[in-house]
Scaffold this motif. Structure first.
Motif, PDB file in Angstrom:
ATOM      1  N   PRO A 116      36.716  18.990 -20.977  1.00  0.00           N
ATOM      2  CA  PRO A 116      35.452  18.718 -21.786  1.00  0.00           C
ATOM      3  C   PRO A 116      34.398  17.673 -20.814  1.00  0.00           C
ATOM      4  O   PRO A 116      34.716  17.127 -19.907  1.00  0.00           O
ATOM      5  N   LEU A 117      33.689  18.375 -21.134  1.00  0.00           N
ATOM      6  CA  LEU A 117      32.176  17.977 -20.848  1.00  0.00           C
ATOM      7  C   LEU A 117      31.778  16.423 -20.138  1.00  0.00           C
ATOM      8  O   LEU A 117      32.601  15.853 -21.013  1.00  0.00           O
ATOM      9  N   ARG A 118      31.907  16.643 -18.805  1.00  0.00           N
ATOM     10  CA  ARG A 118      32.030  14.977 -18.288  1.00  0.00           C
ATOM     11  C   ARG A 118      30.735  14.290 -18.414  1.00  0.00           C
ATOM     12  O   ARG A 118      29.903  15.016 -17.248  1.00  0.00           O
ATOM     13  N   LEU A 119      29.790  13.509 -19.375  1.00  0.00           N
ATOM     14  CA  LEU A 119      28.867  12.762 -18.920  1.00  0.00           C
ATOM     15  C   LEU A 119      28.826  11.332 -18.573  1.00  0.00           C
ATOM     16  O   LEU A 119      29.508  10.596 -18.497  1.00  0.00           O
ATOM     17  N   LEU A 120      27.635  11.046 -18.045  1.00  0.00           N
ATOM     18  CA  LEU A 120      27.857   9.987 -17.221  1.00  0.00           C
ATOM     19  C   LEU A 120      26.316   9.011 -17.269  1.00  0.00           C
ATOM     20  O   LEU A 120      25.477   9.844 -16.349  1.00  0.00           O
ATOM     21  N   PHE A 121      26.373   7.877 -17.682  1.00  0.00           N
ATOM     22  CA  PHE A 121      25.213   7.247 -17.804  1.00  0.00           C
ATOM     23  C   PHE A 121      25.720   6.471 -17.232  1.00  0.00           C
ATOM     24  O   PHE A 121      25.919   5.494 -16.916  1.00  0.00           O
ATOM     25  N   HIS A 167      30.238   8.551 -20.772  1.00  0.00           N
ATOM     26  CA  HIS A 167      31.025   7.576 -19.793  1.00  0.00           C
ATOM     27  C   HIS A 167      30.190   6.750 -19.797  1.00  0.00           C
ATOM     28  O   HIS A 167      28.525   7.297 -19.284  1.00  0.00           O
ATOM     29  N   ILE A 168      29.760   5.426 -19.543  1.00  0.00           N
ATOM     30  CA  ILE A 168      28.842   4.586 -19.482  1.00  0.00           C
ATOM     31  C   ILE A 168      29.599   3.627 -18.605  1.00  0.00           C
ATOM     32  O   ILE A 168      30.238   2.651 -18.356  1.00  0.00           O
ATOM     33  N   ALA A 169      28.260   3.787 -17.331  1.00  0.00           N
ATOM     34  CA  ALA A 169      29.048   2.688 -15.785  1.00  0.00           C
ATOM     35  C   ALA A 169      27.535   1.547 -15.876  1.00  0.00           C
ATOM     36  O   ALA A 169      26.209   2.307 -15.511  1.00  0.00           O
ATOM     37  N   ALA A 170      28.206   0.465 -15.597  1.00  0.00           N
ATOM     38  CA  ALA A 170      27.069  -0.448 -15.841  1.00  0.00           C
ATOM     39  C   ALA A 170      27.040  -0.782 -14.319  1.00  0.00           C
ATOM     40  O   ALA A 170      28.592  -1.793 -14.137  1.00  0.00           O
ATOM     41  N   HIS A 209      30.812  11.335  -8.049  1.00  0.00           N
ATOM     42  CA  HIS A 209      32.100  12.105  -7.506  1.00  0.00           C
ATOM     43  C   HIS A 209      33.625  12.106  -7.845  1.00  0.00           C
ATOM     44  O   HIS A 209      34.165  12.895  -8.320  1.00  0.00           O
ATOM     45  N   ARG A 210      33.798  11.023  -7.420  1.00  0.00           N
ATOM     46  CA  ARG A 210      34.788  10.225  -7.981  1.00  0.00           C
ATOM     47  C   ARG A 210      35.460  10.666  -9.389  1.00  0.00           C
ATOM     48  O   ARG A 210      36.874  10.478  -9.251  1.00  0.00           O
ATOM     49  N   PHE A 211      34.356  10.115 -10.624  1.00  0.00           N
ATOM     50  CA  PHE A 211      34.785   9.888 -11.518  1.00  0.00           C
ATOM     51  C   PHE A 211      34.702  12.016 -12.263  1.00  0.00           C
ATOM     52  O   PHE A 211      35.233  12.083 -13.519  1.00  0.00           O
ATOM     53  N   LYS A 212      34.147  12.586 -10.772  1.00  0.00           N
ATOM     54  CA  LYS A 212      34.274  14.214 -11.196  1.00  0.00           C
ATOM     55  C   LYS A 212      33.108  14.093 -12.780  1.00  0.00           C
ATOM     56  O   LYS A 212      33.494  15.188 -13.966  1.00  0.00           O
ATOM     57  N   ALA A 213      31.995  13.475 -12.956  1.00  0.00           N
ATOM     58  CA  ALA A 213      31.199  13.806 -13.762  1.00  0.00           C
ATOM     59  C   ALA A 213      30.014  14.873 -13.627  1.00  0.00           C
ATOM     60  O   ALA A 213      29.984  15.788 -12.975  1.00  0.00           O
ATOM     61  N   ASP A 214      30.067  15.824 -14.937  1.00  0.00           N
ATOM     62  CA  ASP A 214      28.953  16.608 -15.103  1.00  0.00           C
ATOM     63  C   ASP A 214      27.617  16.924 -14.896  1.00  0.00           C
ATOM     64  O   ASP A 214      26.834  18.086 -14.499  1.00  0.00           O
ATOM     65  N   LEU A 215      27.318  15.086 -15.117  1.00  0.00           N
ATOM     66  CA  LEU A 215      26.028  15.559 -15.496  1.00  0.00           C
ATOM     67  C   LEU A 215      25.490  14.385 -15.921  1.00  0.00           C
ATOM     68  O   LEU A 215      26.252  13.020 -16.147  1.00  0.00           O
ATOM     69  N   ILE A 216      24.697  13.080 -14.846  1.00  0.00           N
ATOM     70  CA  ILE A 216      24.837  12.140 -14.046  1.00  0.00           C
ATOM     71  C   ILE A 216      22.846  12.032 -15.960  1.00  0.00           C
ATOM     72  O   ILE A 216      22.150  12.901 -15.687  1.00  0.00           O
ATOM     73  N   LEU A 217      23.768  11.213 -16.646  1.00  0.00           N
ATOM     74  CA  LEU A 217      21.708  10.142 -17.010  1.00  0.00           C
ATOM     75  C   LEU A 217      21.414   9.251 -16.738  1.00  0.00           C
ATOM     76  O   LEU A 217      22.298   8.280 -16.597  1.00  0.00           O
ATOM     77  N   LYS A 218      20.158   9.116 -16.819  1.00  0.00           N
ATOM     78  CA  LYS A 218      19.521   8.128 -16.155  1.00  0.00           C
ATOM     79  C   LYS A 218      17.936   7.465 -16.472  1.00  0.00           C
ATOM     80  O   LYS A 218      17.629   8.277 -17.143  1.00  0.00           O
ATOM     81  N   ASP A 219      18.118   6.112 -16.821  1.00  0.00           N
ATOM     82  CA  ASP A 219      16.307   5.624 -17.682  1.00  0.00           C
ATOM     83  C   ASP A 219      15.344   5.911 -16.583  1.00  0.00           C
ATOM     84  O   ASP A 219      15.437   5.894 -14.929  1.00  0.00           O
ATOM     85  N   MET A 220      13.927   6.751 -16.769  1.00  0.00           N
ATOM     86  CA  MET A 220      13.277   7.153 -15.569  1.00  0.00           C
ATOM     87  C   MET A 220      12.333   4.983 -15.227  1.00  0.00           C
ATOM     88  O   MET A 220      12.495   4.347 -16.376  1.00  0.00           O
ATOM     89  N   GLN A 221      12.090   4.986 -14.674  1.00  0.00           N
ATOM     90  CA  GLN A 221      11.618   3.231 -14.519  1.00  0.00           C
ATOM     91  C   GLN A 221      10.539   3.649 -14.037  1.00  0.00           C
ATOM     92  O   GLN A 221       9.039   4.972 -14.161  1.00  0.00           O
ATOM     93  N   ALA A 222       9.757   2.209 -15.246  1.00  0.00           N
ATOM     94  CA  ALA A 222       8.124   1.958 -15.270  1.00  0.00           C
ATOM     95  C   ALA A 222       7.856   1.641 -13.753  1.00  0.00           C
ATOM     96  O   ALA A 222       7.870   1.335 -13.039  1.00  0.00           O
ATOM     97  N   ARG A 223       6.181   1.967 -13.868  1.00  0.00           N
ATOM     98  CA  ARG A 223       5.681   1.686 -12.307  1.00  0.00           C
ATOM     99  C   ARG A 223       3.884   1.571 -13.127  1.00  0.00           C
ATOM    100  O   ARG A 223       3.098   1.801 -14.118  1.00  0.00           O
ATOM    101  N   PRO A 224       3.781   0.476 -12.222  1.00  0.00           N
ATOM    102  CA  PRO A 224       2.275   0.115 -12.478  1.00  0.00           C
ATOM    103  C   PRO A 224       1.066   0.481 -12.437  1.00  0.00           C
ATOM    104  O   PRO A 224       1.289   1.654 -11.744  1.00  0.00           O
ATOM    105  N   GLY A 225       0.821   0.739 -13.691  1.00  0.00           N
ATOM    106  CA  GLY A 225      -0.746   1.267 -13.689  1.00  0.00           C
ATOM    107  C   GLY A 225      -0.985   2.339 -14.152  1.00  0.00           C
ATOM    108  O   GLY A 225      -1.605   3.255 -13.824  1.00  0.00           O
ATOM    109  N   VAL A 226       0.395   2.720 -14.564  1.00  0.00           N
ATOM    110  CA  VAL A 226       0.236   4.369 -14.501  1.00  0.00           C
ATOM    111  C   VAL A 226       0.827   4.589 -16.304  1.00  0.00           C
ATOM    112  O   VAL A 226       1.462   3.303 -16.252  1.00  0.00           O
ATOM    113  N   ALA A 227       0.230   5.637 -16.793  1.00  0.00           N
ATOM    114  CA  ALA A 227       0.459   5.326 -18.264  1.00  0.00           C
ATOM    115  C   ALA A 227       1.918   5.818 -18.777  1.00  0.00           C
ATOM    116  O   ALA A 227       2.490   4.993 -19.547  1.00  0.00           O
TER     117      ALA A 227
END
Length: 309
Positions: free
Chosen positions: A4-9, A37-40, A106-124
């Motif tokens: 199965p496809l491996r999604l890593l958040f 898969h959720i990694a904190a 790499h160890r998890f053999k993920a196919d796709l990493i998902l991650k939040d974008m970060q807020a930037r001061p003064g940018v909409a």
């Protein structure tokens, strides 16, 4: 048998409340019919777990932080499970650095990493942080950066291809990019649009016959991949500026772009790519190329349904 496809958040290290990237990741996992898969990442010896300066019991602070992380993961995973997502949470005792993220993927053999974008001061809108750029550069797999905001059913995806590079190299990367985008759009029930920019400022690009030839090649390419004529956008201009301006005029939920061996996003991740990714105003899927295995495989598609629907 294909695994199965491996999604890593990758959960933000300080997150103890709900985040939009996890919402998006859960929707995508359910649409594709695969686990999430959720990694904190929590460094037990890092500054984030040391507590306030002068704290008398740093060990207690660290244990409290770990307990909060475990509880947050348990609660979020339970919520996802209730919505039909097979969630696998894990607290990773390591620093929340790009190098650790890439090594774990790499160890998890993920196919796709998902991650939040970060807020930037003064940018909409949000964009890629220095750590995000580093992760994109060293990641072994494609990365999807989620733009914060109200979670919506993804209705419109835009995939960027480079016909100039295609003409020079007979490149197969454009085909890999658009096929991956098609699988993802199909699973999510989204319409797929394709854009290419004719760099009118480049040397020898002012010839009208050259423009017509590139436009015809673009139409042939889009036709070969089943893209409707009204979903094709061939525009002149400087690539980064033209694409960003187009996105401002015609909002999309996701921009799909190549992340190596590609004019718009070279392996060195140059200024053109930075201009696009930092000003897209939407979520961005950066596909690492060459693609040995498409990041979005042809699983049985199913429309995304949100808890509120």
């Amino acid at each position: 048998m294909i695994r199965p496809l491996r999604l890593l958040f990758l959960a933000p290290f300080s997150q103890v409340t709900h985040c939009p990237g996890l919402e998006f990741a859960g929707d995508l996992a359910r649409a594709l019919g695969v686990p999430l898969h959720i990694a904190a990442f929590t460094d037990p010896h890092g500054a984030e777990s040391a507590g306030p300066v002068g704290a008398e019991c740093p060990d207690i602070v660290r244990q409290s932080l770990l307990a909060l992380r475990h509880k947050w993961l348990k609660d979020e995973s339970a919520r996802l499970q209730e919505r039909g997502v097979e969630a696998h949470p894990e607290v990773v005792c390591a620093s929340s650095s790009a190098a650790e993220y890439a090594a774990y993927a790499h160890r998890f053999k993920a196919d796709l990493i998902l991650k939040d974008m970060q807020a930037r001061p003064g940018v909409a809108h949000c964009g890629l942080s220095p750590q995000d750029w580093e992760l994109l550069s060293i990641s072994p797999v494609s990365v999807l950066y989620v733009q914060p905001g109200p979670t919506q059913v993804p209705g419109r995806f835009l995939v960027a291809i480079d016909m100039e590079f295609q003409a020079k190299a007979g490149d197969s990367d454009n085909h890999s990019i658009i096929e991956a985008a098609k699988h993802l759009a199909s699973a999510c029930g989204a319409s797929l649009h394709v854009i290419s920019v004719y760099d009118s400022d480049a040397p020898d690009q002012g010839d009208l016959s050259r423009y017509d030839a590139r436009k015809q090649a673009f139409d042939d390419f889009a036709s070969a991949h089943g893209i409707a004529r009204e979903h094709r956008h061939f525009i002149p201009g400087a690539p980064a500026n033209a694409i960003c301006a187009y996105l401002q005029r015609s909002p999309y939920n996701l921009l799909v772009i190549g992340a190596a061996n590609h004019h718009l996003l070279s392996s060195g991740i140059g200024l053109t790519a930075e201009g696009i990714l930092d000003n897209a105003g939407c979520s961005v899927l950066a596909i690492k190329l060459p693609v040995e295995a498409a990041p979005i495989q042809a699983t049985e598609p199913g429309a995304i349904r949100h808890a509120s629907s």
